[in-house]
Design a protein around this motif. Sequence first.
Motif, PDB file in Angstrom:
ATOM      1  N   CYS A 239       0.844  -1.192   0.000  1.00 53.67           N
ATOM      2  CA  CYS A 239       0.000   0.000   0.000  1.00 53.67           C
ATOM      3  C   CYS A 239       0.880   1.243   0.000  1.00 53.67           C
ATOM      4  CB  CYS A 239      -0.933  -0.001   1.211  1.00 53.67           C
ATOM      5  SG  CYS A 239      -2.139   1.348   1.185  1.00 53.67           S
ATOM      6  N   ALA A 240       0.702   2.095  -0.998  1.00 57.98           N
ATOM      7  CA  ALA A 240       1.514   3.306  -1.124  1.00 57.98           C
ATOM      8  C   ALA A 240       0.657   4.545  -0.892  1.00 57.98           C
ATOM      9  CB  ALA A 240       2.174   3.359  -2.506  1.00 57.98           C
ATOM     10  N   HIS A 241       0.064   4.609   0.286  1.00 61.16           N
ATOM     11  CA  HIS A 241      -0.736   5.781   0.663  1.00 61.16           C
ATOM     12  C   HIS A 241      -0.573   6.013   2.148  1.00 61.16           C
ATOM     13  CE1 HIS A 241      -4.071   8.620   0.972  1.00 61.16           C
ATOM     14  NE2 HIS A 241      -4.082   8.667  -0.338  1.00 61.16           N
TER      15      HIS A 241
ATOM     16  N   PRO B 159      -2.599   5.703  -4.869  1.00 55.87           N
ATOM     17  CA  PRO B 159      -3.394   6.808  -5.405  1.00 55.87           C
ATOM     18  C   PRO B 159      -2.739   7.367  -6.663  1.00 55.87           C
ATOM     19  CG  PRO B 159      -2.022   7.611  -3.635  1.00 55.87           C
ATOM     20  CD  PRO B 159      -1.765   6.129  -3.727  1.00 55.87           C
ATOM     21  N   LEU B 160      -3.522   8.029  -7.457  1.00 51.40           N
ATOM     22  CA  LEU B 160      -3.003   8.686  -8.652  1.00 51.40           C
ATOM     23  C   LEU B 160      -2.914  10.176  -8.372  1.00 51.40           C
ATOM     24  CD1 LEU B 160      -2.249   7.567 -11.493  1.00 51.40           C
ATOM     25  CD2 LEU B 160      -4.394   8.548 -12.293  1.00 51.40           C
ATOM     26  N   TRP B 161      -1.713  10.723  -8.433  1.00 47.80           N
ATOM     27  CA  TRP B 161      -1.483  12.135  -8.170  1.00 47.80           C
ATOM     28  C   TRP B 161      -0.868  12.778  -9.403  1.00 47.80           C
ATOM     29  CZ3 TRP B 161       1.260  10.784  -2.931  1.00 47.80           C
ATOM     30  CH2 TRP B 161       0.280  10.495  -1.973  1.00 47.80           C
ATOM     31  N   TRP B 162      -1.545  13.791  -9.952  1.00 52.30           N
ATOM     32  CA  TRP B 162      -1.044  14.484 -11.134  1.00 52.30           C
ATOM     33  C   TRP B 162      -0.635  13.503 -12.239  1.00 52.30           C
ATOM     34  CZ3 TRP B 162      -2.275  19.169 -12.203  1.00 52.30           C
ATOM     35  CH2 TRP B 162      -2.508  20.087 -11.177  1.00 52.30           C
ATOM     36  N   ASN B 163      -1.544  12.568 -12.490  1.00 54.02           N
ATOM     37  CA  ASN B 163      -1.377  11.606 -13.581  1.00 54.02           C
ATOM     38  C   ASN B 163      -0.159  10.697 -13.409  1.00 54.02           C
ATOM     39  OD1 ASN B 163      -3.544  12.169 -15.749  1.00 54.02           O
ATOM     40  ND2 ASN B 163      -2.788  14.203 -15.208  1.00 54.02           N
ATOM     41  N   GLY B 164       0.226  10.466 -12.171  1.00 52.36           N
ATOM     42  CA  GLY B 164       1.341   9.566 -11.912  1.00 52.36           C
ATOM     43  C   GLY B 164       1.183   8.877 -10.566  1.00 52.36           C
ATOM     44  N   TYR B 165       2.028   7.910 -10.302  1.00 51.18           N
ATOM     45  CA  TYR B 165       1.961   7.217  -9.013  1.00 51.18           C
ATOM     46  C   TYR B 165       2.912   7.891  -8.027  1.00 51.18           C
ATOM     47  CZ  TYR B 165       5.842   4.665 -11.292  1.00 51.18           C
ATOM     48  OH  TYR B 165       6.987   4.331 -11.969  1.00 51.18           O
ATOM     49  N   PRO B 166       2.703   7.684  -6.717  1.00 49.06           N
ATOM     50  CA  PRO B 166       3.468   8.416  -5.698  1.00 49.06           C
ATOM     51  C   PRO B 166       4.974   8.190  -5.782  1.00 49.06           C
ATOM     52  CG  PRO B 166       1.566   7.338  -4.719  1.00 49.06           C
ATOM     53  CD  PRO B 166       1.676   6.816  -6.112  1.00 49.06           C
ATOM     54  N   ALA B 167       5.728   9.195  -5.402  1.00 47.47           N
ATOM     55  CA  ALA B 167       7.192   9.119  -5.429  1.00 47.47           C
ATOM     56  C   ALA B 167       7.707   7.988  -4.547  1.00 47.47           C
ATOM     57  CB  ALA B 167       7.795  10.449  -4.976  1.00 47.47           C
TER      58      ALA B 167
ATOM     59  N   LYS C  72      -0.929  -7.508  -9.521  1.00 44.66           N
ATOM     60  CA  LYS C  72      -2.179  -6.795  -9.774  1.00 44.66           C
ATOM     61  C   LYS C  72      -2.085  -5.389  -9.197  1.00 44.66           C
ATOM     62  CE  LYS C  72      -4.373 -11.246  -9.318  1.00 44.66           C
ATOM     63  NZ  LYS C  72      -5.042 -12.168  -8.407  1.00 44.66           N
ATOM     64  N   LEU C  73      -2.355  -4.398 -10.018  1.00 49.11           N
ATOM     65  CA  LEU C  73      -2.260  -2.998  -9.604  1.00 49.11           C
ATOM     66  C   LEU C  73      -3.654  -2.392  -9.467  1.00 49.11           C
ATOM     67  CD1 LEU C  73       0.557  -1.970 -12.088  1.00 49.11           C
ATOM     68  CD2 LEU C  73       0.839  -2.614  -9.708  1.00 49.11           C
ATOM     69  N   ILE C  74      -3.883  -1.687  -8.368  1.00 45.58           N
ATOM     70  CA  ILE C  74      -5.151  -0.997  -8.150  1.00 45.58           C
ATOM     71  C   ILE C  74      -4.851   0.480  -7.936  1.00 45.58           C
ATOM     72  CG2 ILE C  74      -7.198  -0.816  -6.690  1.00 45.58           C
ATOM     73  CD1 ILE C  74      -6.816  -3.742  -5.929  1.00 45.58           C
ATOM     74  N   ALA C  75      -5.318   1.315  -8.857  1.00 49.15           N
ATOM     75  CA  ALA C  75      -5.057   2.754  -8.805  1.00 49.15           C
ATOM     76  C   ALA C  75      -6.338   3.501  -8.457  1.00 49.15           C
ATOM     77  CB  ALA C  75      -4.511   3.235 -10.140  1.00 49.15           C
ATOM     78  N   PHE C  76      -6.227   4.440  -7.527  1.00 47.17           N
ATOM     79  CA  PHE C  76      -7.391   5.172  -7.041  1.00 47.17           C
ATOM     80  C   PHE C  76      -7.173   6.664  -7.187  1.00 47.17           C
ATOM     81  CE2 PHE C  76      -9.334   7.278  -3.231  1.00 47.17           C
ATOM     82  CZ  PHE C  76     -10.652   7.150  -3.626  1.00 47.17           C
TER      83      PHE C  76
ATOM     84  N   TRP D  12      -8.863   0.475 -12.196  1.00 48.82           N
ATOM     85  CA  TRP D  12      -8.976   1.911 -11.956  1.00 48.82           C
ATOM     86  C   TRP D  12     -10.211   2.198 -11.104  1.00 48.82           C
ATOM     87  CZ3 TRP D  12      -4.991   4.879 -13.329  1.00 48.82           C
ATOM     88  CH2 TRP D  12      -4.129   4.397 -14.326  1.00 48.82           C
ATOM     89  N   ILE D  13     -10.031   2.965 -10.058  1.00 54.43           N
ATOM     90  CA  ILE D  13     -11.136   3.332  -9.164  1.00 54.43           C
ATOM     91  C   ILE D  13     -11.278   4.842  -9.190  1.00 54.43           C
ATOM     92  CG2 ILE D  13     -12.075   3.138  -6.848  1.00 54.43           C
ATOM     93  CD1 ILE D  13     -10.038   0.880  -6.369  1.00 54.43           C
ATOM     94  N   GLU D  14     -12.404   5.307  -9.720  1.00 58.32           N
ATOM     95  CA  GLU D  14     -12.576   6.739  -9.869  1.00 58.32           C
ATOM     96  C   GLU D  14     -13.143   7.392  -8.615  1.00 58.32           C
ATOM     97  OE1 GLU D  14     -15.545   4.176 -11.004  1.00 58.32           O
ATOM     98  OE2 GLU D  14     -13.963   4.573 -12.439  1.00 58.32           O
TER      99      GLU D  14
END
Length: 196
Positions: free
Chosen positions: A8-10, A85-93, A123-127, A165-167
């Motif tokens: 988890c990267a949040h 999470p998706l931040w500014w069209n990218g994944y976290p640093a 498996k990747l889950i982007a929110f 993708w989770i909007e």
Amino acid sequence: MQKTLIICAHYENQGYLNDIYQQISKTLVSSGHALETITLYKESFDPIRSEYEDKMYKMGIEAPSDVQKYSNLIMHSDQIIILFPLWWNGYPAILKGWIDRIFSPNRLNNPTRITENIKTQVKLIAFYETPWIMEPIKETKEALEITLNQGVWGRMGYHTMPIIWIEDQRELSKEKVEDRLNRIIHKVQLDSQEDQ
């Protein structure tokens, strides 16, 4: 018993992404999975790949303890689920730094690789729950599929699936939010059963 690693990267302990993390964990455990988790922010992971660290690998010195720990978890997992999470069209640093350090080119040139005989499913889950100006465009989703699934995990020999993708959930009713959560859990659980 299938071994699953969730990364988890949040930084939040609350919110929709955390709900997904908790529910996926409970579902997989109840299905008989041996579960390991990595929460990068909670573990205060240092994402900076230093010059000193690269020199260590070139000299044949063992990786730092955190890199060794994460590498061992990867090596002994049948599937890896990454939530971010998706931040500014990218994944976290912090996730980018994690990839940079675990899969450092200088480290992988050593005889002891962490990517041999790979059967692991990734498996990747982007929110994204952001103002409209930061919502991902179509090209961003396509680029991340290429960058993460093909350029990182696929290149390393892992089996990948299309990113889930989770909007933004803020405008939805509680019932619709819960329904989406259940569908995500079902998809992860169904895919996991097929991998066995």
